[in-house]
Design a protein around this motif. Structure first.
Motif, PDB file in Angstrom:
ATOM      1  N   ARG A  10       0.822  -1.214   0.000  1.00 27.56           N
ATOM      2  CA  ARG A  10       0.000   0.000   0.000  1.00 27.56           C
ATOM      3  C   ARG A  10       0.855   1.264   0.000  1.00 27.56           C
ATOM      4  O   ARG A  10       0.404   2.322  -0.425  1.00 27.56           O
ATOM      5  N   LYS A  11       2.075   1.164   0.475  1.00 28.55           N
ATOM      6  CA  LYS A  11       2.983   2.310   0.479  1.00 28.55           C
ATOM      7  C   LYS A  11       3.440   2.668  -0.932  1.00 28.55           C
ATOM      8  O   LYS A  11       3.964   3.753  -1.154  1.00 28.55           O
ATOM      9  N   ARG A  12       3.258   1.738  -1.892  1.00 32.76           N
ATOM     10  CA  ARG A  12       3.746   1.948  -3.260  1.00 32.76           C
ATOM     11  C   ARG A  12       2.641   2.019  -4.310  1.00 32.76           C
ATOM     12  O   ARG A  12       2.911   2.322  -5.460  1.00 32.76           O
ATOM     13  N   VAL A  13       1.429   1.684  -3.940  1.00 30.40           N
ATOM     14  CA  VAL A  13       0.329   1.668  -4.898  1.00 30.40           C
ATOM     15  C   VAL A  13       0.194   3.035  -5.546  1.00 30.40           C
ATOM     16  O   VAL A  13       0.205   4.053  -4.850  1.00 30.40           O
ATOM     17  N   PRO A  14       0.076   3.082  -6.887  1.00 32.22           N
ATOM     18  CA  PRO A  14      -0.176   4.370  -7.534  1.00 32.22           C
ATOM     19  C   PRO A  14      -1.408   5.031  -6.921  1.00 32.22           C
ATOM     20  O   PRO A  14      -2.418   4.377  -6.667  1.00 32.22           O
ATOM     21  N   LEU A  15      -1.285   6.307  -6.666  1.00 31.11           N
ATOM     22  CA  LEU A  15      -2.304   7.014  -5.903  1.00 31.11           C
ATOM     23  C   LEU A  15      -2.854   8.178  -6.708  1.00 31.11           C
ATOM     24  O   LEU A  15      -2.130   9.088  -7.065  1.00 31.11           O
ATOM     25  N   GLU A  16      -4.118   8.119  -7.006  1.00 31.02           N
ATOM     26  CA  GLU A  16      -4.808   9.241  -7.632  1.00 31.02           C
ATOM     27  C   GLU A  16      -5.952   9.650  -6.702  1.00 31.02           C
ATOM     28  O   GLU A  16      -5.945  10.720  -6.143  1.00 31.02           O
ATOM     29  N   GLU A  17      -6.877   8.743  -6.514  1.00 35.50           N
ATOM     30  CA  GLU A  17      -7.997   8.989  -5.612  1.00 35.50           C
ATOM     31  C   GLU A  17      -8.038   7.966  -4.478  1.00 35.50           C
ATOM     32  O   GLU A  17      -8.985   7.921  -3.707  1.00 35.50           O
ATOM     33  N   ALA A  18      -7.039   7.094  -4.395  1.00 39.70           N
ATOM     34  CA  ALA A  18      -6.885   6.058  -3.366  1.00 39.70           C
ATOM     35  C   ALA A  18      -7.846   4.883  -3.533  1.00 39.70           C
ATOM     36  O   ALA A  18      -7.929   4.030  -2.666  1.00 39.70           O
ATOM     37  N   THR A  19      -8.559   4.821  -4.648  1.00 43.14           N
ATOM     38  CA  THR A  19      -9.472   3.700  -4.884  1.00 43.14           C
ATOM     39  C   THR A  19      -8.705   2.393  -4.973  1.00 43.14           C
ATOM     40  O   THR A  19      -9.101   1.392  -4.374  1.00 43.14           O
ATOM     41  N   LEU A  20      -7.614   2.395  -5.713  1.00 39.22           N
ATOM     42  CA  LEU A  20      -6.798   1.196  -5.856  1.00 39.22           C
ATOM     43  C   LEU A  20      -6.246   0.770  -4.502  1.00 39.22           C
ATOM     44  O   LEU A  20      -6.338  -0.396  -4.116  1.00 39.22           O
ATOM     45  N   GLU A  21      -5.724   1.699  -3.757  1.00 37.32           N
ATOM     46  CA  GLU A  21      -5.166   1.389  -2.437  1.00 37.32           C
ATOM     47  C   GLU A  21      -6.224   0.781  -1.511  1.00 37.32           C
ATOM     48  O   GLU A  21      -5.971  -0.207  -0.824  1.00 37.32           O
ATOM     49  N   ARG A  22      -7.405   1.341  -1.499  1.00 33.41           N
ATOM     50  CA  ARG A  22      -8.486   0.842  -0.639  1.00 33.41           C
ATOM     51  C   ARG A  22      -8.985  -0.539  -1.064  1.00 33.41           C
ATOM     52  O   ARG A  22      -9.571  -1.259  -0.260  1.00 33.41           O
ATOM     53  N   LEU A  77       3.030  -4.618  -5.912  1.00 34.93           N
ATOM     54  CA  LEU A  77       2.825  -5.827  -5.108  1.00 34.93           C
ATOM     55  C   LEU A  77       4.026  -6.762  -5.225  1.00 34.93           C
ATOM     56  O   LEU A  77       4.506  -7.294  -4.232  1.00 34.93           O
ATOM     57  N   GLU A  78       4.509  -6.935  -6.420  1.00 33.41           N
ATOM     58  CA  GLU A  78       5.656  -7.834  -6.647  1.00 33.41           C
ATOM     59  C   GLU A  78       6.901  -7.375  -5.899  1.00 33.41           C
ATOM     60  O   GLU A  78       7.601  -8.191  -5.285  1.00 33.41           O
ATOM     61  N   GLY A  79       7.188  -6.093  -5.917  1.00 33.96           N
ATOM     62  CA  GLY A  79       8.374  -5.574  -5.240  1.00 33.96           C
ATOM     63  C   GLY A  79       8.378  -5.877  -3.752  1.00 33.96           C
ATOM     64  O   GLY A  79       9.307  -6.503  -3.233  1.00 33.96           O
ATOM     65  N   PRO A  80       7.340  -5.454  -3.026  1.00 34.96           N
ATOM     66  CA  PRO A  80       7.310  -5.741  -1.586  1.00 34.96           C
ATOM     67  C   PRO A  80       7.303  -7.237  -1.270  1.00 34.96           C
ATOM     68  O   PRO A  80       7.931  -7.656  -0.297  1.00 34.96           O
ATOM     69  N   LEU A  81       6.622  -8.036  -2.072  1.00 34.88           N
ATOM     70  CA  LEU A  81       6.603  -9.473  -1.807  1.00 34.88           C
ATOM     71  C   LEU A  81       8.008 -10.051  -1.902  1.00 34.88           C
ATOM     72  O   LEU A  81       8.440 -10.807  -1.030  1.00 34.88           O
ATOM     73  N   THR A  82       8.741  -9.677  -2.928  1.00 37.85           N
ATOM     74  CA  THR A  82      10.114 -10.161  -3.105  1.00 37.85           C
ATOM     75  C   THR A  82      11.027  -9.632  -2.002  1.00 37.85           C
ATOM     76  O   THR A  82      11.778 -10.384  -1.391  1.00 37.85           O
ATOM     77  N   GLU A  83      10.948  -8.331  -1.753  1.00 32.38           N
ATOM     78  CA  GLU A  83      11.826  -7.701  -0.762  1.00 32.38           C
ATOM     79  C   GLU A  83      11.537  -8.146   0.660  1.00 32.38           C
ATOM     80  O   GLU A  83      12.435  -8.175   1.503  1.00 32.38           O
ATOM     81  N   GLU A  84      10.311  -8.493   0.943  1.00 30.25           N
ATOM     82  CA  GLU A  84       9.912  -8.865   2.302  1.00 30.25           C
ATOM     83  C   GLU A  84       9.859 -10.376   2.520  1.00 30.25           C
ATOM     84  O   GLU A  84       9.355 -10.836   3.551  1.00 30.25           O
TER      85      GLU A  84
END
Length: 117
Positions: free
Chosen positions: A38-50, A92-99
């Motif tokens: 969620r810290k990296r999700v593209p943010l316009e109106e936060a719909t994707l993040e939510r 999603l892929e980045g954090p999954l790999t890094e974490e």
């Protein structure tokens, strides 16, 4: 002198506890990945993040993190899109790999905890 020991093995309870620990670990690990992504999700109106969710299939011992908007996959895969600072494709892929190490540690800790309880 003969020494005797007695061991009572309650295998069903041990297996139940281990299963509970695995499910708890998967749930916590999936929530961790969701939080990081969620810290990296593209943010316009936060719909994707939510729209982000973390789920666990207890019968299969699998966890999933997903974003549910019509454009979630496209935003994830399109490397040419411009995003605000800190927001990226592969959110999603980045954090999954890094974490991955942290995810494994979370699950292992919950399994160990279940064996102590």
């Amino acid at each position: 002198m003969t020494r005797r020991s007695r061991l009572d093995w309650n295998g069903d309870a041990a297996l139940r506890g281990t299963l509970d620990g695995a499910v708890r670990g998967l749930r916590l690990a999936a929530e961790h990945v969701l939080t990081e992504s969620r810290k990296r999700v593209p943010l316009e109106e936060a719909t994707l993040e939510r729209s982000g969710t973390a789920t666990v299939d207890e019968s299969r011992l699998t966890a999933a993190v997903a974003y549910d908007t019509p454009y979630a996959v496209r935003q994830h895969e399109e490397l040419g899109y411009r995003h605000d600072a800190g927001r990226t494709a592969k959110y999603l892929e980045g954090p999954l790999t890094e974490e991955a190490g942290t995810v494994a540690a979370i699950i292992a800790a919950q399994l160990r905890r279940s064996l102590r309880d």
